[in-house]
Design an enzyme around this catalytic site. Structure first.
Site, PDB file in Angstrom:
ATOM      1  N   LEU A  92     -62.548 -29.772  34.989  1.00 56.60           N
ATOM      2  CA  LEU A  92     -64.481 -30.106  35.155  1.00 56.60           C
ATOM      3  C   LEU A  92     -65.475 -29.430  34.115  1.00 56.60           C
ATOM      4  O   LEU A  92     -64.775 -29.368  33.324  1.00 56.60           O
ATOM      5  CB  LEU A  92     -64.314 -28.648  36.570  1.00 56.60           C
ATOM      6  CG  LEU A  92     -63.442 -28.643  37.734  1.00 56.60           C
ATOM      7  CD1 LEU A  92     -63.860 -27.065  38.107  1.00 56.60           C
ATOM      8  CD2 LEU A  92     -63.377 -29.405  38.221  1.00 56.60           C
ATOM      9  N   LYS A 124     -65.083 -17.725  37.440  1.00 60.09           N
ATOM     10  CA  LYS A 124     -64.436 -18.247  36.597  1.00 60.09           C
ATOM     11  C   LYS A 124     -63.809 -17.847  35.810  1.00 60.09           C
ATOM     12  O   LYS A 124     -64.036 -16.509  35.186  1.00 60.09           O
ATOM     13  CB  LYS A 124     -65.310 -19.166  35.725  1.00 60.09           C
ATOM     14  CG  LYS A 124     -64.493 -20.314  34.751  1.00 60.09           C
ATOM     15  CD  LYS A 124     -66.254 -21.161  34.164  1.00 60.09           C
ATOM     16  CE  LYS A 124     -64.693 -21.928  33.146  1.00 60.09           C
ATOM     17  NZ  LYS A 124     -63.889 -21.921  32.061  1.00 60.09           N
ATOM     18  N   LYS A 301     -67.439 -25.673  44.039  1.00 62.56           N
ATOM     19  CA  LYS A 301     -66.087 -26.885  44.574  1.00 62.56           C
ATOM     20  C   LYS A 301     -66.835 -27.222  45.615  1.00 62.56           C
ATOM     21  O   LYS A 301     -67.237 -26.273  46.798  1.00 62.56           O
ATOM     22  CB  LYS A 301     -64.993 -26.483  44.138  1.00 62.56           C
ATOM     23  CG  LYS A 301     -63.766 -26.162  42.923  1.00 62.56           C
ATOM     24  CD  LYS A 301     -62.730 -25.059  43.172  1.00 62.56           C
ATOM     25  CE  LYS A 301     -62.099 -25.126  41.697  1.00 62.56           C
ATOM     26  NZ  LYS A 301     -61.081 -24.154  42.570  1.00 62.56           N
ATOM     27  N   LYS A 325     -71.268 -22.258  32.888  1.00 66.52           N
ATOM     28  CA  LYS A 325     -70.665 -20.818  32.189  1.00 66.52           C
ATOM     29  C   LYS A 325     -72.329 -20.223  32.229  1.00 66.52           C
ATOM     30  O   LYS A 325     -73.285 -20.523  31.964  1.00 66.52           O
ATOM     31  CB  LYS A 325     -70.903 -21.285  31.022  1.00 66.52           C
ATOM     32  CG  LYS A 325     -69.057 -22.105  31.319  1.00 66.52           C
ATOM     33  CD  LYS A 325     -68.512 -22.750  30.257  1.00 66.52           C
ATOM     34  CE  LYS A 325     -67.156 -21.770  29.057  1.00 66.52           C
ATOM     35  NZ  LYS A 325     -67.109 -22.410  28.483  1.00 66.52           N
ATOM     36  N   CYS A 422     -56.205  11.910   3.852  1.00 64.59           N
ATOM     37  CA  CYS A 422     -55.117  12.427   2.524  1.00 64.59           C
ATOM     38  C   CYS A 422     -55.872  12.219   1.556  1.00 64.59           C
ATOM     39  O   CYS A 422     -55.173  13.442   0.804  1.00 64.59           O
ATOM     40  CB  CYS A 422     -53.739  12.662   2.723  1.00 64.59           C
ATOM     41  SG  CYS A 422     -53.701  10.861   2.424  1.00 64.59           S
ATOM     42  N   CYS A 453     -49.476  11.499   5.295  1.00 65.57           N
ATOM     43  CA  CYS A 453     -50.307  11.546   6.026  1.00 65.57           C
ATOM     44  C   CYS A 453     -50.684  11.846   6.878  1.00 65.57           C
ATOM     45  O   CYS A 453     -49.667  11.582   7.423  1.00 65.57           O
ATOM     46  CB  CYS A 453     -50.950   9.911   4.921  1.00 65.57           C
ATOM     47  SG  CYS A 453     -52.546   9.957   5.841  1.00 65.57           S
TER      48      CYS A 453
HETATM   49 ZN   LIG Z   1     -53.654   8.957   3.919  1.00 70.57          ZN
END
Ligand SMILES: [Zn+2]
Length: 694
Positions: A92, A124, A301, A325, A422, A453
């Site tokens: 459309l 939509k 529509k 939109k 770490c 870690c």
């Molecule tokens: Zn690390």
């Protein structure tokens, strides 16, 4: 609902039909009516019962059985076939302004020679357009829009979506239309989009820009099993060609489709004129943010289908409707800082911290910047004024920098060389990513390479305890965080060393909760080897591959001792996975982890493999017999036939020899059948085979 509901198991045919109906009804309650009656485990139980019943009685398996939703993967190089739409699948026209909606109304009235049409106004949906074919009520084909004339055949992928009924739910007395094309939009719920993108980012992938791209990418994947994992949904919004259906209005069609068990586009409204239609559009402009899916506007529509036909088409779009939109809401704010987060695999993700700003319904403070490359491409600096919007109204992202507002004091961001968690070393890598078929781009990513870690082992412990793995229900993320913070848990093996005293020393931990957790941990030790293998988080080994390895090797000890040659014998395991598993068991750190798990008394045997051994020992129906399968089996999948043979103590082989006891011949069986006749080996049909099973 209790397990004893429905016809008794003594009548497998009636029982299977009842189970199929129940599963379809629960899908409808969940996806269409949004009022589920049962919880997931109960649903899973119905499904498993049906699957087991069908395995024992393959003739009870129908094309609309929910067990038929996931088929085999497309082979390498194979693409999707294209098929002509019965009625062209056009789009459309779009507009962003009200004036053009009024012009559309004038044009429609002119073409209808002054008759004023009623309009149906609906949301939509921002997804991927598809067309579903139902023949005599059975879902037979699903296509993409393609070029509008021909679409790609993605039936196998669409079948995995539980929101698409495999058979229309026809009310008593209503006959199925001989044929109908239903058009709709496949979308990815926002919650699922967030989950998927997090997963992709953890792997160092970029993730999708928005849910629409994610949906469009997902429906065209080669492996239906992967599609199923994406949890896509659909809204049906239009009919294409149809036969034998007395339907005069679009709004009537939507009601009919909903009765049939298809989710239809929500919040529709029939409006008497264009003023009412525009009022409905305005009503939803600010309300649409609350859905778990993206909408980017509203569609108007003409409601009467004969008037739709009368209006006809332009070169590329239908004249009966127009899409209005909404403008995405963009706001300006300031980047106060760029922070770095560490994921499960150690990947570093930078995110911008903004001066809090209100956009599309919520206050925005953070936005992921994905990786160093994205920051460089948009040239985002700390202190910059930026324009942000929410992708699909929910996930904030930086659109651009307002360069004119720079004062000169902005700071260029650089990924750290030290892990923020770490303090370990960070490795910077340049990874090539596919943009489309031809193009690639280089993405700069950064990883914490320290295997110790804490940011990494947190995710690993959570994964280990998750549902498809060891399934330790009471071990949630918050508890894992507490255990890690107290130094009680570093890796999954530490879980089994937890004591009652330790648990009770945690904040807000009652005796009952502590005892439950210990009980769960103890129970998890009995899990099948396949679960343990999945929980170890070996590269390329998910639930399915863990099952393959577990069944083939039988014990963890055998798998750990396996050579590369041994892996060649495992069906479904390729060289890349074999190498990864081989390497895994030779990594000192992982080896220590596995040793500790074994020492804690976890089960290391495959229960499935043992059942089979027992079947052989007990002289199961096929004990000591060797089967060769050839041709196309129509009643069940080849893998299932093989499983049935093995479960009864038999073996399967790839080639016919004098040692072969039976050749199971499906349709179009070729040279193996000739060989069998030549050697005088017994050839059986699928029906013969079924007779042997009982
Ligand atoms: Zn690390």
């Amino acid at each position: 609902m209790s397990k004893t509901a429905g016809p008794s198991a003594a009548d497998p045919k009636a029982r299977a039909a009842w189970l199929r109906g129940e599963i379809a009804r629960h899908d409808r309650l969940y996806y269409v009516e949004q009022r589920p009656e049962i919880a997931d485990p109960e649903y899973d139980r119905l499904y498993r019962e049906l699957a087991d019943l069908e395995a024992a009685h393959p003739d009870l398996r129908t094309p609309d059985s929910p067990t038929q939703r996931v088929g085999n993967e497309l082979k390498g190089g194979e693409g999707f076939e294209t098929v002509a739409h019965k009625k062209p699948m056009l789009s459309l026209d779009n507009t962003y302004n009200e004036e053009e909606v009024r012009k559309f109304d004038e044009r429609v009235k002119r073409m209808l020679e002054g008759r004023a049409p009623e309009y149906n106004v609906e949301l939509k949906i921002d997804g991927a357009a598809v067309s579903l074919w139902y023949e005599k009520g059975l879902f037979t084909r699903g296509l993409t829009r393609g070029d509008g004339e021909r679409g790609e055949d993605i039936t196998r992928n669409l079948k995995t979506m539980r929101s698409i009924p495999l058979r229309l739910n026809l009310p008593e007395g209503q006959a199925a239309p001989p044929f109908i094309e239903l058009r709709g939009e496949v979308y990815m719920p926002r919650s699922e989009f967030a989950r998927l993108n997090k997963e992709l980012e953890d792997q160092g992938d970029e993730g999708f820009v928005n849910p629409r791209n994610a949906a469009a990418g997902s429906i065209k994947m080669k492996d239906p099993g992967e599609v199923a994992k994406r949890r896509l949904r659909i809204f049906v919004h239009t009919t294409g060609a149809f036969e034998g259906l007395d339907c005069k209005r679009h709004s009537e069609f939507l009601k009919l489709a909903a009765v049939w068990g298809l989710p239809t586009v929500p919040e529709t409204q029939v409006c008497a004129n264009i003023d009412e239609a525009i009022a409905h559009i305005k009503l939803w402009e600010h309300k649409r943010g609350g859905f778990d899916f993206d909408t980017d506007g509203m569609v108007v529509k003409v409601d009467r289908l004969d008037q739709q036909d009368q209006l006809g088409v332009t070169s590329k779009s239908y004249r009966f409707g127009i899409a209005y939109k909404y403008q995405p809401e963009q706001v300006e704010t300031v980047v106060e800082d760029i922070e770095v987060q560490v994921g499960k695999t150690g990947v570093l993700t930078p995110r911008a911290r903004f001066k809090p700003v209100f956009a599309s319904g919520t206050t925005v403070t953070y936005a992921s910047l994905h990786n160093q490359s994205q920051i460089e491409e948009k040239d985002i600096r700390i202190g910059d004024h930026v324009i942000i919007e929410k992708a699909g109204e929910i996930i904030p992202q930086v659109v651009r920098v307002v360069a004119a507002k720079r004062s000169g004091g902005e700071k260029v961001f650089k990924m750290p060389d030290e892990c923020p968690v770490c303090k370990g070393r960070i490795e910077h890598r340049e990874i090539e990513r596919k943009v489309d078929k031809e193009r690639t781009r280089v993405v700069k990513t950064s990883w914490c390479v320290n295997p110790n870690c804490p940011a990494r082992y947190r995710e690993r412990v959570i994964y280990f305890a998750s549902r498809g793995c060891m399934d330790i229900e009471d071990l949630g993320e918050k508890l894992v965080d507490k255990l890690i913070a107290k130094g009680m848990v570093k890796d999954p093996a530490d879980l089994y060393d937890l004591t009652r005293e330790q648990l009770l020393s945690l904040e807000r931990m009652g005796e009952k909760t502590a005892d439950n957790l210990l009980k769960r941990l103890e129970e998890s030790k009995k899990n099948d080897l396949a679960r343990l293998l999945a929980a170890l988080n070996m590269p390329h080994v998910g639930e399915r591959n863990a099952e393959l390895l577990s069944e083939h090797f039988g014990t963890l000890e055998a798998l750990r001792a396996a050579t590369m040659e041994d892996f060649d014998q495992v069906q479904g395991v390729g060289p890349i996975m074999a190498q990864a598993v081989f390497d895994y068991f030779r990594d000192a750190r992982e080896k220590a982890l596995v040793d500790r798990l074994v020492a804690s008394g976890l089960n290391t045997r495959s229960l499935t493999a043992e059942t089979r051994k027992a079947a052989v020992a007990a002289g199961g129906a096929f004990a000591g017999k060797t089967f060769v399968l050839t041709g196309t089996l129509t009643k069940f999948k080849r893998s299932e036939a093989e499983k049935m043979i093995k479960d009864r103590g038999g073996k399967t082989s790839g080639s016919v020899s004098k040692k072969t006891d039976y050749v199971l011949a499906g349709e179009e069986a070729g040279s193996k059948l000739d060989k069998a006749k030549e050697l005088g080996v017994k050839v059986i049909s699928e029906s013969d085979f079924e007779a042997l099973l009982t």
